[in-house]
Scaffold this motif. Structure first.
Motif, PDB file in Angstrom:
ATOM      1  N   MET A 135      44.960  40.070   9.636  1.00  0.00           N
ATOM      2  CA  MET A 135      45.922  39.334   8.814  1.00  0.00           C
ATOM      3  C   MET A 135      45.525  37.862   8.815  1.00  0.00           C
ATOM      4  O   MET A 135      44.912  37.362   9.775  1.00  0.00           O
ATOM      5  CB  MET A 135      47.347  39.504   9.342  1.00  0.00           C
TER       6      MET A 135
ATOM      7  N   LEU B 154      46.307  33.987   9.128  1.00  0.00           N
ATOM      8  CA  LEU B 154      47.292  33.288   9.934  1.00  0.00           C
ATOM      9  C   LEU B 154      47.869  32.058   9.242  1.00  0.00           C
ATOM     10  O   LEU B 154      49.059  31.757   9.391  1.00  0.00           O
ATOM     11  CB  LEU B 154      46.672  32.866  11.274  1.00  0.00           C
TER      12      LEU B 154
ATOM     13  N   MET C  39      50.947  42.965  16.244  1.00  0.00           N
ATOM     14  CA  MET C  39      51.533  43.426  14.994  1.00  0.00           C
ATOM     15  C   MET C  39      52.558  44.520  15.276  1.00  0.00           C
ATOM     16  O   MET C  39      52.487  45.203  16.315  1.00  0.00           O
ATOM     17  CB  MET C  39      50.438  43.926  14.051  1.00  0.00           C
TER      18      MET C  39
ATOM     19  N   THR D 272      56.312  42.519  11.055  1.00  0.00           N
ATOM     20  CA  THR D 272      55.490  41.470  11.658  1.00  0.00           C
ATOM     21  C   THR D 272      55.858  40.150  11.000  1.00  0.00           C
ATOM     22  O   THR D 272      55.759  40.018   9.773  1.00  0.00           O
ATOM     23  CB  THR D 272      53.996  41.745  11.473  1.00  0.00           C
ATOM     24  N   ARG D 273      56.285  39.204  11.813  1.00  0.00           N
ATOM     25  CA  ARG D 273      56.704  37.899  11.309  1.00  0.00           C
ATOM     26  C   ARG D 273      55.657  36.856  11.664  1.00  0.00           C
ATOM     27  O   ARG D 273      55.221  36.771  12.815  1.00  0.00           O
ATOM     28  CB  ARG D 273      58.062  37.517  11.901  1.00  0.00           C
ATOM     29  N   LEU D 274      55.274  36.051  10.695  1.00  0.00           N
ATOM     30  CA  LEU D 274      54.267  35.022  10.914  1.00  0.00           C
ATOM     31  C   LEU D 274      54.966  33.722  11.301  1.00  0.00           C
ATOM     32  O   LEU D 274      55.805  33.202  10.556  1.00  0.00           O
ATOM     33  CB  LEU D 274      53.430  34.819   9.659  1.00  0.00           C
TER      34      LEU D 274
ATOM     35  N   PRO E  61      51.338  35.611  14.902  1.00  0.00           N
ATOM     36  CA  PRO E  61      52.193  36.749  14.526  1.00  0.00           C
ATOM     37  C   PRO E  61      53.183  37.103  15.627  1.00  0.00           C
ATOM     38  O   PRO E  61      52.878  37.016  16.822  1.00  0.00           O
ATOM     39  CB  PRO E  61      51.189  37.877  14.293  1.00  0.00           C
TER      40      PRO E  61
END
Length: 375
Positions: A65, A67, A176, A202-204, A209
């Motif tokens: 993912m 970032l 994740m 999944t929260r950034l 993450p």
């Protein structure tokens, strides 16, 4: 002489500017399966980039993912002005061995006045060794894993036909959501449970993450007997300490609020039987006192009375503090021995192992309480 002068001028002239792109790995990394690897893709370009496109390659060997948003800026490299491109990617290896990342190609459209040109700049692939996950089962490598277990009421004092909501939430940094464990199965013969839809995402965040999962159940006992939901253990690899750790939820004890109504489902004794029982108890005490008056040193008459520490032992077994349970068990056992009753030493040993053993282990509190009080 003229040729020598031209050669010296050529050697002193900087080489023609070139575009470059590379994948930068963290230094000294020894990641395990499932651990986040923070990589950077860096480009150094000449001229003015009007349009660009770069797709990070998918692979069965890893999840990934982005970032942060792409960073474009001007920077001097070896004394020359360059347009710098940087993209930060988190890669999560799925298997041990040599993990290959790339190659990556950046497609650029450069503008020079009205003139435009298409340029493709490639970054060669890189490799990093991945260590096997140090435990069986699904890998979970994270930082600051937290488990919360919330109840809408006190299950120890639950009433007939009453329902209690239980909510378990797990959050973990630098991983994740699909790496978090699956929903536990709450099934007991004495219990009906209704499950709500799972929330998993999944929260950034600014730190990277954050994996999040939430489970919720509606719980209702149906047999009128005491029951205990055993603890849940969630194993994970702590990236800060580089070691395996475990998070444990406390056991949930149902039904201690109405013990009297639950014992064998028996109804109250009629008044005539209570009178007869009182007479019999009085006769027993009279006989015991007479024998002791004649010098007969029989067993302590208090052994036939309820242990005064029994209520405290039940309360401690319904709680979550093992040290409080140990103190209550010692008081109960001490009194029992003083009046000549036996106490199961194996039960106390199981409790001590649960508290002090480096291997840990879950304590079945219902079984412990039964073994302690049956002597």
């Amino acid at each position: 002489m003229v040729r020598l002068l031209l050669l010296l001028i050529f050697l002193a002239t900087p080489a023609a500017a070139q575009d470059s792109l590379r994948i930068v790995l963290p230094e000294g990394a020894r990641p395990v399966v499932g651990e986040m690897i923070r990589i950077k893709i860096r480009g150094e370009y000449t001229g003015f980039v009007a349009l660009e496109e770069m797709k990070f390659p998918d692979s069965p060997a890893y999840d990934w993912m982005q970032l942060l948003p792409d960073d474009w800026r001007q920077e001097r490299v070896n004394g020359l002005s360059r347009q710098i491109f940087e993209r930060e990617i988190a890669v999560f290896p799925r298997q041990p061995g040599n993990l290959v990342i790339g190659p990556v190609t950046h497609h650029l459209t450069k503008a020079d006045g009205a003139k435009r040109s298409e340029v493709a700049v490639a970054a060669p692939s890189v490799a990093i060794p991945i260590t096997p996950y140090p435990a069986p089962g699904l890998p979970l490598a994270a930082r600051n894993l937290k488990v919360t277990d919330e109840l809408s009421g006190d299950p120890a004092r639950i009433r007939d036909n009453e329902t209690i909501q239980r909510r378990i939430t797990i959050t973990a940094e630098n991983t994740m959501a699909h790496f978090l464990p699956p929903r536990p199965d709450l099934r007991e013969k004495w219990l009906i449970s209704f499950t709500s839809p799972e929330i998993r995402e999944t929260r950034l965040t600014e730190k990277g993450p954050l994996a999040y999962v939430q489970w919720e159940w509606s719980l209702r006992p149906i047999t009128g007997e005491q029951g205990t939901l055993p603890p849940m253990r969630f194993a994970w690899f702590d990236l800060a300490k580089r070691e395996l750790r475990g998070a444990i939820t406390p056991p949930i004890v149902f039904g201690y609020g109405h013990v009297g109504a639950n014992v064998g489902g028996a109804a109250k004794l009629p008044g005539s039987w209570l009178g007869i029982a009182a007479v019999l108890i009085g006769l027993v005490f009279a006989v015991v006192l007479a024998l002791r008056g004649q010098g007969f040193a029989g067993p302590d008459w208090r052994r036939w009375l309820p242990n005064p520490h029994g209520a405290a032992l039940r309360r401690a077994a319904a709680g979550t503090d093992l040290m409080a349970l140990r103190r209550a068990a010692q008081d109960y056992a001490g009194h029992a021995r003083r009046v000549g009753r036996t106490v199961d030493p194996v039960a106390l040993q199981r409790l001590d192992r649960a508290i002090f053993s480096t291997e840990g282990g879950d304590l079945d509190r219902r079984l412990f309480l039964r073994d302690m009080m049956r002597g």
